[in-house]
Design a protein around this motif. Structure first.
Motif, PDB file in Angstrom:
ATOM      1  N   SER A   1       0.800  -1.212   0.000  1.00 17.04           N
ATOM      2  CA  SER A   1       0.000   0.000   0.000  1.00 17.04           C
ATOM      3  C   SER A   1       0.838   1.268   0.000  1.00 17.04           C
ATOM      4  O   SER A   1       1.990   1.282   0.417  1.00 17.04           O
ATOM      5  CB  SER A   1      -0.940   0.016   1.206  1.00 17.04           C
ATOM      6  OG  SER A   1      -0.204  -0.018   2.405  1.00 17.04           O
TER       7      SER A   1
ATOM      8  N   TYR B   1      -0.291   5.161   1.176  1.00 20.80           N
ATOM      9  CA  TYR B   1      -1.442   5.859   1.739  1.00 20.80           C
ATOM     10  C   TYR B   1      -1.023   7.106   2.512  1.00 20.80           C
ATOM     11  O   TYR B   1       0.119   7.249   2.931  1.00 20.80           O
ATOM     12  CB  TYR B   1      -2.267   4.930   2.635  1.00 20.80           C
ATOM     13  CG  TYR B   1      -1.529   4.381   3.830  1.00 20.80           C
ATOM     14  CD1 TYR B   1      -1.626   5.006   5.068  1.00 20.80           C
ATOM     15  CD2 TYR B   1      -0.763   3.227   3.732  1.00 20.80           C
ATOM     16  CE1 TYR B   1      -0.966   4.510   6.171  1.00 20.80           C
ATOM     17  CE2 TYR B   1      -0.101   2.722   4.829  1.00 20.80           C
ATOM     18  CZ  TYR B   1      -0.203   3.357   6.049  1.00 20.80           C
ATOM     19  OH  TYR B   1       0.458   2.862   7.139  1.00 20.80           O
TER      20      TYR B   1
ATOM     21  N   THR C   1      -2.313   9.346   5.856  1.00 18.52           N
ATOM     22  CA  THR C   1      -3.167   9.202   7.030  1.00 18.52           C
ATOM     23  C   THR C   1      -2.855  10.278   8.063  1.00 18.52           C
ATOM     24  O   THR C   1      -1.714  10.736   8.155  1.00 18.52           O
ATOM     25  CB  THR C   1      -3.017   7.803   7.668  1.00 18.52           C
ATOM     26  OG1 THR C   1      -3.930   7.691   8.768  1.00 18.52           O
ATOM     27  CG2 THR C   1      -1.607   7.541   8.153  1.00 18.52           C
TER      28      THR C   1
ATOM     29  N   GLU D   1      -7.867   9.338   5.914  1.00 19.46           N
ATOM     30  CA  GLU D   1      -6.913   8.466   5.230  1.00 19.46           C
ATOM     31  C   GLU D   1      -7.295   8.332   3.763  1.00 19.46           C
ATOM     32  O   GLU D   1      -8.479   8.259   3.428  1.00 19.46           O
ATOM     33  CB  GLU D   1      -6.918   7.092   5.916  1.00 19.46           C
ATOM     34  CG  GLU D   1      -5.886   6.133   5.402  1.00 19.46           C
ATOM     35  CD  GLU D   1      -5.816   4.890   6.275  1.00 19.46           C
ATOM     36  OE1 GLU D   1      -5.663   5.014   7.511  1.00 19.46           O
ATOM     37  OE2 GLU D   1      -5.925   3.790   5.714  1.00 19.46           O
TER      38      GLU D   1
ATOM     39  N   ASP E   1      -6.060   5.861   0.492  1.00 17.48           N
ATOM     40  CA  ASP E   1      -5.313   4.626   0.259  1.00 17.48           C
ATOM     41  C   ASP E   1      -5.219   4.227  -1.207  1.00 17.48           C
ATOM     42  O   ASP E   1      -6.187   4.363  -1.947  1.00 17.48           O
ATOM     43  CB  ASP E   1      -6.013   3.433   0.945  1.00 17.48           C
ATOM     44  CG  ASP E   1      -6.139   3.554   2.427  1.00 17.48           C
ATOM     45  OD1 ASP E   1      -5.427   4.368   3.027  1.00 17.48           O
ATOM     46  OD2 ASP E   1      -6.974   2.817   2.996  1.00 17.48           O
TER      47      ASP E   1
ATOM     48  N   GLU F   1      -4.171   0.431  -2.418  1.00 15.23           N
ATOM     49  CA  GLU F   1      -3.812  -0.884  -1.917  1.00 15.23           C
ATOM     50  C   GLU F   1      -3.724  -1.839  -3.099  1.00 15.23           C
ATOM     51  O   GLU F   1      -4.702  -2.043  -3.807  1.00 15.23           O
ATOM     52  CB  GLU F   1      -4.850  -1.379  -0.913  1.00 15.23           C
ATOM     53  CG  GLU F   1      -4.975  -0.479   0.302  1.00 15.23           C
ATOM     54  CD  GLU F   1      -6.150  -0.836   1.201  1.00 15.23           C
ATOM     55  OE1 GLU F   1      -7.101  -1.501   0.739  1.00 15.23           O
ATOM     56  OE2 GLU F   1      -6.108  -0.438   2.378  1.00 15.23           O
TER      57      GLU F   1
ATOM     58  N   THR G   1      -8.813   1.480  -3.915  1.00 12.40           N
ATOM     59  CA  THR G   1      -8.673   2.786  -3.277  1.00 12.40           C
ATOM     60  C   THR G   1      -9.734   2.907  -2.185  1.00 12.40           C
ATOM     61  O   THR G   1     -10.763   2.232  -2.227  1.00 12.40           O
ATOM     62  CB  THR G   1      -8.844   3.939  -4.288  1.00 12.40           C
ATOM     63  OG1 THR G   1     -10.152   3.880  -4.857  1.00 12.40           O
ATOM     64  CG2 THR G   1      -7.795   3.860  -5.387  1.00 12.40           C
TER      65      THR G   1
END
Length: 155
Positions: A87, A89, A91, A104, A106, A108, A118
């Protein structure tokens, strides 16, 4: 010999602010975990994260941001890693604590089959997952993944 595979490599040149020649990984980032599984080239411009049966690795920005363009150039492992989520991301959750009401964004990568998921968490509420089959093989070359985030828009 234990199974080990490069899960992804990150080229950091695009992540640095344009400016001083001393800009490198150590200026903007710090390692979080898996220290024996992260390799930084001598110039500090490329990072390799390795995975084996004992660990992977992670790093984070030293600064906090409220908006911007966040990009990473990644190449996933050519080895099949079904069940492994790699991932990238952003956050607001603090390190090693309950994230509480956090925000967050993302990317992934679900295994190495070219599927990226996402998600967006707003005040700790997610459930905005979207999965996409990429039109290319993310293990064959480096590809740029980007998040554009400003006060009124996430792309």
């Amino acid at each position: 010999m234990a199974f080990a595979s490069k899960i992804f490599a990150v080229t950091l040149l695009a992540l640095f602010n344009y400016g001083a020649l001393a800009d490198n990984f150590y200026t903007y980032y710090e390692t979080l975990w898996g220290l024996s599984h992260i390799t930084i080239n001598p110039e500090g411009t490329e990072v390799d994260l390795l995975m084996d049966k004992s660990s992977g690795a992670g790093f984070r920005s030293k600064s906090h941001y409220g908006s911007g363009i966040f990009r990473v150039d990644m190449k996933l492992s050519e080895r099949k890693t079904r069940g492994i989520v790699t991932s990238f991301y952003l956050t607001s959750a603090p390190d090693n604590q309950d994230p509480g009401n956090h925000f967050e964004l993302d990317f992934e990568f679900l295994g190495t089959l070219g599927v990226v998921q996402t998600n967006v968490y707003d005040d700790d509420h997610g459930h905005r997952e979207q999965s996409f089959k990429l039109p290319f093989d993310p293990a064959q070359d480096f590809h740029r993944y980007e998040i554009l985030w400003n006060p009124s828009l996430i792309v």
